[in-house]
Enzyme design. Structure first.
Site, PDB file in Angstrom:
ATOM      1  N   THR A 263       0.830  -1.201   0.000  1.00 39.92           N
ATOM      2  CA  THR A 263       0.000   0.000   0.000  1.00 39.92           C
ATOM      3  C   THR A 263       0.866   1.254   0.000  1.00 39.92           C
ATOM      4  O   THR A 263       0.485   2.282  -0.554  1.00 39.92           O
ATOM      5  CB  THR A 263      -0.932   0.010   1.227  1.00 39.92           C
TER       6      THR A 263
ATOM      7  N   TYR B  15       5.808 -11.423   5.261  1.00 38.86           N
ATOM      8  CA  TYR B  15       4.734 -10.908   4.411  1.00 38.86           C
ATOM      9  C   TYR B  15       4.402 -11.969   3.372  1.00 38.86           C
ATOM     10  O   TYR B  15       5.124 -12.136   2.386  1.00 38.86           O
ATOM     11  CB  TYR B  15       5.193  -9.602   3.767  1.00 38.86           C
TER      12      TYR B  15
ATOM     13  N   LYS C 271       1.890 -11.859   8.020  1.00 38.25           N
ATOM     14  CA  LYS C 271       0.720 -11.195   7.455  1.00 38.25           C
ATOM     15  C   LYS C 271       0.268 -12.019   6.267  1.00 38.25           C
ATOM     16  O   LYS C 271       1.001 -12.170   5.289  1.00 38.25           O
ATOM     17  CB  LYS C 271       1.065  -9.768   7.012  1.00 38.25           C
TER      18      LYS C 271
END
Length: 308
Positions: free
Chosen positions: A49, A137, A165
């Site tokens: 993001t 990640y 995540k």
């Protein structure tokens, strides 16, 4: 070995840019105050993001440092430190420790999938160089790497990886790791539209891009689901939130999050090229979803007039 457990909703934050697409470091304080002031529990700069692939190494350090400084100890900050080379990942991790980040989030090298043993060596080298908790990640769409539940556990046992995540979208695998491998690695949701499922399963938290745009709703949803354990109220809130999450996943994620921030009055500027701004039609559709969810939108009356 560093370990860290996270609870709550962490906002996957943007990198603010000026109209000329240069870093807007002062704009980070505006983002942080909006997010923390509305109840979100942590920040994750320098991820997808945050458009980390468009930033130079020095820019990535500047952004991580600015977010840590703006947070000022109010909430944990997990700094993005993924890189194509082990050397660069170590440099970013060392910098994250120096500036006071609580952990780093590291995506495995994403230009060509590497074998599991090589990936463990990559994370082990980072762990040996810098004693800081690592959040893995999991982004198989970009990396081509699909770990099994047993491999997640092994990676955590052999390195400083203490959480991951999950942006893989495999709810069944997530549940298996959450319930059967939790002693080794903490499973945190990172897939917007699976947030209800993850919290209902008992996940302690997640990383959520929507939390930058609708932080108050996201914080309330977490409290209802994870703290009060009120599934009935959770379903009512999810009926408001889910259409927004589904919308976010329908467009370039950084571009649509930036659009959302503009609509709620905390603009972060445009995304960096080649990502381009979304159309006026998309703007109107997003604004309506936010209004339907009870979110105050800048220029709502004008948008409504155009829609009519």
């Amino acid at each position: 070995m560093s370990t860290q457990k996270f609870t709550g909703i962490f906002a996957a934050v943007v990198t603010p840019f000026t109209a000329e697409r240069e870093l807007d470091l002062p704009g980070i304080q505006r983002q942080v105050d909006h997010i923390i002031g509305n109840g979100v529990h942590g920040l994750v700069p320098g991820g997808s993001t945050g458009e980390f692939t468009t930033l130079t190494l020095e820019e990535r350090k500047q952004v991580n440092a600015a977010y840590v400084e703006a947070a000022a100890g109010r909430v944990p900050v997990v700094a993005g430190a993924g890189a194509l080379s082990t050397t660069e990942a170590i440099e970013l991790t060392a910098h994250a420790k120096k500036i006071g980040a609580d952990a780093v989030m590291i995506v495995p090298p994403f230009y060509g999938a590497i074998p599991f043993d090589e990936m463990v060596d990559h994370f082990a080298a980072i762990s040996e160089a810098v004693d800081l908790p690592i959040m893995y990640y999991n982004l198989p769409e970009a990396t081509g790497i699909e770990l099994t539940p047993d491999q997640f556990s092994e990676l955590a046992r052999r390195t400083n990886v203490s959480s991951y995540k999950d942006t893989g979208g495999d709810a069944s695998k997530f549940a298996q790791i959450l319930h059967h491998h939790g002693d080794d690695i903490q499973a945190l949701n990172g897939f917007d539209t699976l947030t209800f499922d993850a919290l209902a399963l008992g996940a302690q938290g997640g990383m959520w891009g929507a939390a930058s745009v609708i932080p108050e709703l996201c914080a309330e949803f977490y409290n209802v689901m994870a703290v009060e354990k009120d599934l009935v109220r959770g379903r009512e809130l999810w009926q408001k939130i889910h259409p927004i999450c589904a919308f976010l996943e329908s467009y370039n994620y950084a571009a649509v999050i930036n659009l959302g921030l503009e609509l709620v009055g905390v603009s972060a500027g445009p995304a960096r090229l080649p990502i381009q701004s979304l159309s006026e039609e998309v703007r109107r559709d997003f604004a309506q979803l936010l209004i339907d969810a009870g979110v105050e939108v800048v220029g709502a009356s004008e948008l409504a007039a155009v829609s009519r």
